[in-house]
Design an enzyme around this catalytic site. Sequence first.
Site, PDB file in Angstrom:
ATOM      1  N   GLU A  28      52.218  -1.831  14.142  1.00  0.00           N
ATOM      2  CA  GLU A  28      52.741  -3.185  13.951  1.00  0.00           C
ATOM      3  C   GLU A  28      54.191  -3.427  14.651  1.00  0.00           C
ATOM      4  OE1 GLU A  28      52.737  -3.120   9.822  1.00  0.00           O
ATOM      5  OE2 GLU A  28      50.858  -4.233   9.789  1.00  0.00           O
ATOM      6  N   GLU A  38      47.948  -5.189  -1.015  1.00  0.00           N
ATOM      7  CA  GLU A  38      46.713  -5.904  -0.591  1.00  0.00           C
ATOM      8  C   GLU A  38      45.186  -5.382  -0.999  1.00  0.00           C
ATOM      9  OE1 GLU A  38      47.274  -7.039   3.346  1.00  0.00           O
ATOM     10  OE2 GLU A  38      48.740  -8.753   2.850  1.00  0.00           O
ATOM     11  N   GLU A  95      54.519 -12.334   1.537  1.00  0.00           N
ATOM     12  CA  GLU A  95      54.921 -12.017   2.655  1.00  0.00           C
ATOM     13  C   GLU A  95      54.196 -13.225   3.839  1.00  0.00           C
ATOM     14  OE1 GLU A  95      52.234  -8.999   4.221  1.00  0.00           O
ATOM     15  OE2 GLU A  95      52.853  -7.553   2.644  1.00  0.00           O
ATOM     16  N   CYS A 103      32.858   0.343  -0.349  1.00  0.00           N
ATOM     17  CA  CYS A 103      32.680   1.600  -0.077  1.00  0.00           C
ATOM     18  C   CYS A 103      31.212   1.737  -0.311  1.00  0.00           C
ATOM     19  CB  CYS A 103      33.643   2.397  -0.516  1.00  0.00           C
ATOM     20  SG  CYS A 103      33.182   4.145  -0.079  1.00  0.00           S
ATOM     21  N   PHE A 115      54.644  -4.955  17.442  1.00  0.00           N
ATOM     22  CA  PHE A 115      54.799  -6.280  18.176  1.00  0.00           C
ATOM     23  C   PHE A 115      54.768  -7.185  17.175  1.00  0.00           C
ATOM     24  CE2 PHE A 115      53.037  -3.771  21.767  1.00  0.00           C
ATOM     25  CZ  PHE A 115      54.133  -3.692  22.393  1.00  0.00           C
ATOM     26  N   HIS A 116      54.824  -7.045  16.036  1.00  0.00           N
ATOM     27  CA  HIS A 116      54.917  -7.957  14.625  1.00  0.00           C
ATOM     28  C   HIS A 116      56.057  -8.498  14.433  1.00  0.00           C
ATOM     29  CE1 HIS A 116      54.416  -9.799  10.750  1.00  0.00           C
ATOM     30  NE2 HIS A 116      52.945  -9.573  10.946  1.00  0.00           N
TER      31      HIS A 116
HETATM   32  C1  GAL Z   1      49.837  -7.588   5.771  1.00  0.00           C
HETATM   33  C2  GAL Z   1      50.385  -6.294   5.161  1.00  0.00           C
HETATM   34  C3  GAL Z   1      51.710  -5.838   5.636  1.00  0.00           C
HETATM   35  C4  GAL Z   1      51.674  -6.003   7.199  1.00  0.00           C
HETATM   36  C5  GAL Z   1      51.222  -7.339   7.632  1.00  0.00           C
HETATM   37  C6  GAL Z   1      51.186  -7.582   8.942  1.00  0.00           C
HETATM   38  O1  GAL Z   1      48.571  -7.798   5.422  1.00  0.00           O
HETATM   39  O2  GAL Z   1      50.539  -6.270   3.609  1.00  0.00           O
HETATM   40  O3  GAL Z   1      51.817  -4.543   5.384  1.00  0.00           O
HETATM   41  O4  GAL Z   1      50.600  -5.272   7.703  1.00  0.00           O
HETATM   42  O5  GAL Z   1      50.005  -7.857   7.095  1.00  0.00           O
HETATM   43  O6  GAL Z   1      50.866  -9.106   9.317  1.00  0.00           O
END
Ligand code: GAL
Length: 670
Positions: free
Chosen positions: A356, A152, A308, A160, A358-359
């Site tokens: 992360e 990403e 993802e 920056c 709680f993901h």
């Molecule tokens: C994305 C990222 C992943 C993870 C995910 C969580 O933006 O590429 O590594 O962080 O979000 O939703």
Amino acid sequence: MPGYPALPEGLAYGGDYNPEQWPEEVWQEDVRLMRQAGVNLVTVGVFNWGLIEPAEGVYDFDRLDRIFDLLHSEGIKVDLGTPTSSPPVWFRNRHPGSRLVDREGHVLGGATRHSFCPSSPEYAAASERVAGRLAERYAGHPALAMWHVHNEYGWANAHCYCPTSAEAFRAWLRERYGDVGAVNAAWGTTFWGLTYGSFDEVEPPLLAPPGLLTGLQLDFMRFSVDAHIANYRREREAVRRFSDLPVTTNFMIPNCKPMDYWRWSAEVDVVANDHYLDAETPDAHIGLAMAADLTRSVSGGRPWMLMEHSTGAVNWQPRNLAKRRGEMRRNSLAHVARGSDSVMFFQWRASRHGAEKFHSAMVPHAGTDSEVWRDVVDLGADLGRLAPVRGSRVEADVAVVWDWESYWALELEWRPSADLGFRERVGAFYEALWREHVTVDFVHPSADLSAYRLVVVPSAYLLTEGSAKNLHRYVEAGGHLLVSFFSGIVDENDAIHGGPYPGVLREVLGLSVEEFHPLREHGTVAVSSGAGEYAGRIWSERVRLGEAAALWTFADGPDAGHPAVTRHDLGAGAAWYVATALDEASGSGPRGPYGLRGLLGEVLDHAGVRRLADVPEDVEVVRRGAHLFLFNHGDRPVTVPGVTGTGLLDGVEHRGSATVPPGGVAVVRT
Ligand code: GAL
């Protein structure tokens, strides 16, 4: 085939796999469960830099070797990440000049990913080196299917403002403009007497009192895209020295405003996207559909990869709503319907540590005795049945113009109304088209438009002369164009095009605009279509007709009695213009549920765009090649007429109609 992961067959299924977060006993269970779910591709190593290069120039590939071999032994392919979005702790300490600086001049801290300057030469050297070492080691491994460079680009360090970035920006300007006089002319620096005497005087657009030169801001955004692309290219070339497998990086369409993905798409072998549902918005599936259509369009219509998404809640929204039963399946298959050849998740197994935890994941903290896990297994079976879909294409009759540069420019400070927004307008038109069951492509305004019956231009505030000519030619040759207010106003430097608004669109639209009359907050104006009245929001303006004819008029407000919707018949085509925001929030009217739907209905009919009759509004219908995807987002069974063929998911033979249960999906090979 280049552009596709080297998978055996069918659609790719899997996700980010981070086994380094777990003891090795867990890996055995991981691969067993992957087999059970039908996983065939996992993304490995994305955040591993500090583990494979524990000290500068010292490499340790032991663990990664074992992971590769284990996955290979189970027939699972690897999408190998280069770990460069998360530089190691030693890197930051060793190279303090590479630290990220925000607009306010703060040096940002470490102990997280993406905390580095995209223009840092130290970062360039170190990232190229580690990517090359990985490629050298794993290029020949039989489990390797493709390369996933970085993660990403621009997620947290799109811009920056450090001294190194400032110097790189000046070099970029020298290259683009040659002499500083050209910069002054482009940015209009006689305004407030902000003329530069040399390139050395130019600063990045640091936080400043209001009124910062807008041309400077736009060029800094362009420069920043180039800086990230340069980093990607360097790693890609390092990989290609050893491997000829496809190389990609994961985009964040449409939620990463700073990255111009029209530019990025030329750099990757296959477009890959990460999409997370905006879970709290009602009808979030419409936003998903838009993201998928835009991703396919960025990919030039070629199949792309959903790299993802989530099985359930994310961890970073204000309130992280879990998906309701069936939603993960509908989400996944909607991406496939709109051109994805993969369904991948972040991540395989929910983390115990870090930010992360709680993901959601494919294997949740609750383990395999859970609805999420059972849904993951069922989805794997569904995707197996959808293997014939791979490689097929979605065709659209309608295109919507999307231009990241116009998005940036429209949302700079001091516009005629705070209610103007790029996503606001594009979203309104997209939603209306979605509800009409019309699948759309997105296009850059300079693209070849000849394949489309209708091109919608929701908010092309920044439009170059060349792009405007492209739209003009399209209409003359028989195209249909629908343009919304506040389009065609400025050039690539945010300078007003000469003469009355809308500068470069006056001719094609057959009108001019004398004055803008933005409305008060929550204000509305009445618009009469002849048959009845609609409400317009945000905007009213004084349209003066040239060759165009008025179709609808403002019935009250500052422009009462003047045109609100016009049409200009030009050559073999026609160009419509709409001078206010007619959308769902404006309430319903006599010609349809709301004004924009009413207007679109007329325009689609005129343009000869075929639509499905008798399909309820919350049923999503998408055709991909020979396959018709039907999604029922409502809570009652629906019967869609005119469907004949075999159901791929359930084997049912449909003769003339298909019934889809509430929350269900049907995929019919027709
Ligand atoms: C994305 C990222 C992943 C993870 C995910 C969580 O933006 O590429 O590594 O962080 O979000 O939703």
